[in-house]
Design an enzyme around this catalytic site. Structure first.
Site, PDB file in Angstrom:
ATOM      1  N   SER A  27       0.828  -1.205   0.000  1.00  0.00           N
ATOM      2  CA  SER A  27       0.000   0.000   0.000  1.00  0.00           C
ATOM      3  C   SER A  27       0.866   1.262   0.000  1.00  0.00           C
ATOM      4  O   SER A  27       0.764   2.103  -0.902  1.00  0.00           O
ATOM      5  CB  SER A  27      -0.912  -0.052   1.229  1.00  0.00           C
ATOM      6  OG  SER A  27      -1.681   1.110   1.321  1.00  0.00           O
ATOM      7  N   GLN A  28       1.746   1.410   0.982  1.00  0.00           N
ATOM      8  CA  GLN A  28       2.595   2.603   1.041  1.00  0.00           C
ATOM      9  C   GLN A  28       3.768   2.500   0.060  1.00  0.00           C
ATOM     10  O   GLN A  28       4.117   3.486  -0.586  1.00  0.00           O
ATOM     11  CB  GLN A  28       3.143   2.798   2.458  1.00  0.00           C
ATOM     12  CG  GLN A  28       2.102   3.240   3.472  1.00  0.00           C
ATOM     13  CD  GLN A  28       1.559   4.640   3.213  1.00  0.00           C
ATOM     14  OE1 GLN A  28       2.275   5.547   2.807  1.00  0.00           O
ATOM     15  NE2 GLN A  28       0.269   4.809   3.434  1.00  0.00           N
ATOM     16  N   HIS A 108       5.790   4.562  10.108  1.00  0.00           N
ATOM     17  CA  HIS A 108       5.049   4.336  11.349  1.00  0.00           C
ATOM     18  C   HIS A 108       6.107   4.063  12.411  1.00  0.00           C
ATOM     19  O   HIS A 108       7.109   3.397  12.121  1.00  0.00           O
ATOM     20  CB  HIS A 108       4.101   3.145  11.167  1.00  0.00           C
ATOM     21  CG  HIS A 108       3.272   2.792  12.378  1.00  0.00           C
ATOM     22  ND1 HIS A 108       2.852   3.718  13.314  1.00  0.00           N
ATOM     23  CD2 HIS A 108       2.775   1.600  12.803  1.00  0.00           C
ATOM     24  CE1 HIS A 108       2.139   3.099  14.255  1.00  0.00           C
ATOM     25  NE2 HIS A 108       2.083   1.815  13.961  1.00  0.00           N
ATOM     26  N   GLY A 134      -2.112   4.166   1.189  1.00  0.00           N
ATOM     27  CA  GLY A 134      -1.167   4.327   0.097  1.00  0.00           C
ATOM     28  C   GLY A 134      -1.822   4.656  -1.242  1.00  0.00           C
ATOM     29  O   GLY A 134      -1.275   5.442  -2.018  1.00  0.00           O
ATOM     30  N   GLU A 195      -6.853   3.681  15.789  1.00  0.00           N
ATOM     31  CA  GLU A 195      -7.364   2.531  15.024  1.00  0.00           C
ATOM     32  C   GLU A 195      -8.096   1.538  15.921  1.00  0.00           C
ATOM     33  O   GLU A 195      -9.047   0.895  15.492  1.00  0.00           O
ATOM     34  CB  GLU A 195      -6.265   1.879  14.178  1.00  0.00           C
ATOM     35  CG  GLU A 195      -5.135   1.236  14.927  1.00  0.00           C
ATOM     36  CD  GLU A 195      -3.854   1.105  14.090  1.00  0.00           C
ATOM     37  OE1 GLU A 195      -3.698   1.814  13.086  1.00  0.00           O
ATOM     38  OE2 GLU A 195      -2.992   0.292  14.468  1.00  0.00           O
ATOM     39  N   SER A 252     -31.387  16.647  10.029  1.00  0.00           N
ATOM     40  CA  SER A 252     -32.628  17.272  10.502  1.00  0.00           C
ATOM     41  C   SER A 252     -32.501  17.630  11.981  1.00  0.00           C
ATOM     42  O   SER A 252     -31.669  17.075  12.701  1.00  0.00           O
ATOM     43  CB  SER A 252     -33.786  16.293  10.308  1.00  0.00           C
ATOM     44  OG  SER A 252     -33.613  15.186  11.189  1.00  0.00           O
TER      45      SER A 252
END
Ligand code: NAD
Ligand code: MG
Length: 336
Positions: A27-28, A108, A134, A195, A252
């Protein structure tokens, strides 16, 4: 006030003078490698022989080597493999290839903060952590914008680790959106907390509970799905655009009144106590130990829970309804 950096605060030449290795192409990894490449930075992707990702990276025009070769050639190494395998990859492929003056980057803080990886004193250790998946890091870059990121320096051997981090953030497009100064400790602990109690754990449990209560009360599962899962995105989009006040302005008055009077009865002191307990387990390292032990044992609980969760009624009902929404591209996790 938090310190936030933008493109004007960065020196693009610093990362351009480096040879960058991106270890991992998930992903990254794919996003960092492609964005840096498009920013004119020299990039090699480090992937195991036989990794299914190799072909993808080569087809994207990138140079691919083994993690050890890529790390040996590079003087800026960004480690983008899953956190639970990072210690092993570091010890086998990266540590033996580190030289004085190299920079070791993370997206991270987990492994550095919890002491799973202890780099030698003569390298820079910094974090550039995009605050988004990512695929968005890549897509926003190609559209001319970017995903905001966090920057932190754990070890400044060269005296310029921070500026190099900002330069890297420029290269992946994050300085277009803002790069917030933090520490490895703050990033790691807030990321895990978020998370666990809200973004992933908290929200999923709320969605499943509300869905099940409606179905058990005899309402149609399809109605329950629209109400408890589908509509969540529409509400969160309003919060994202203008905060809670904008969301509450758009709904509403009836919904707003129900929000103020019933919400606090659902999320109670017991919930807050559980949140504080989760935070304490993050801070004292208990969660990290539990997760690394689980992972070393082959992640049996993760895998069995994943299977059970994928079989939940809301998943069956949702899949059928989403098939009828032509504007949704079908998404399904790969099966093991
Ligand atoms: P991922 O699971 O998407 O991809 C990891 C890649 O690493 C795989 O595609 C593969 O190429 C490689 N890989 C997997 N196992 C390996 C092993 N045992 N040895 C060598 N290579 C291996 O990972 P990701 O989600 O991109 O996470 C990478 C880092 O980025 C982590 O530190 C994570 O915390 C951080 N991060 C992720 C996201 C996100 O959106 N996914 C966001 C911010 C930060
Ligand atoms: Mg996160």
């Amino acid at each position: 006030m938090a310190q936030i950096y933008y493109e004007n605060d960065t020196d693009p030449t610093l990362v351009a003078q480096r040879k960058v290795a991106i270890i991992g192409f998930g992903s990254q990894g794919h996003a960092h490698a492609l964005n840096l490449y498009d920013s004119g930075v020299s990039v090699t992707v480090g992937l195991r022989e036989g990794s299914p990702k190799r072909q993808e990276a080569v087809e994207a025009g990138l140079t691919v080597k083994t993690p050890a070769e890529a790390a040996a050639e590079a003087n800026l190494i960004m480690v983008l493999v899953p956190d639970q395998h990072m210690g092993e990859v570091y010890r086998r492929d990266i540590e033996p290839n580190l030289e004085a003056g190299d920079a070791l980057f993370f997206a991270h803080g987990f492994n550095i903060h919890f002491g799973e990886i202890v780099p030698p004193e003569n390298v820079d250790v910094a974090m550039v952590a995009p605050k988004g998946p990512g695929h968005l890091v890549r897509r926003t870059y190609t559209e001319g914008s970017g995903v905001p990121a966090l920057i932190a320096v754990h070890q400044d051997a060269s005296g310029s680790a921070h500026d190099l981090g900002l330069s890297y953030a420029w290269g992946i497009g994050s300085a277009r959106a803002g790069v917030l100064q933090t520490t490895f400790q703050e990033e790691t602990e807030t990321d895990l907390f978020g998370e666990q109690v809200i973004l992933c754990g908290g929200v999923s449990e709320m969605v499943k509970s509300a869905f099940t209560i409606l179905v058990e009360a005899g309402y149609q599962p399809e109605s329950a799905y629209f109400e408890t899962l589908h509509e969540l995105k529409l509400i969160v989009d309003l919060m994202y655009e203008g905060g809670l006040s904008w969301m509450r302005y758009s709904i509403s008055d009836t919904a707003e009144y129900g929000d103020y009077t019933r919400g606090p009865r659902v999320v109670t002191d017991a919930t807050r106590a559980a949140m504080r307990e989760a935070l304490a387990e993050i801070q004292n390292g208990e969660f990290a130990r539990e997760w690394l032990d689980e992972s070393r044992a082959g992640a049996p609980n993760l895998l069995s829970t994943r299977r059970a969760e994928q079989g939940h009624e809301i998943e069956q009902v949702g899949a059928g309804l989403r098939d009828m929404m032509p504007f949704l591209v079908p998404k399904k996790p790969p099966s093991e």
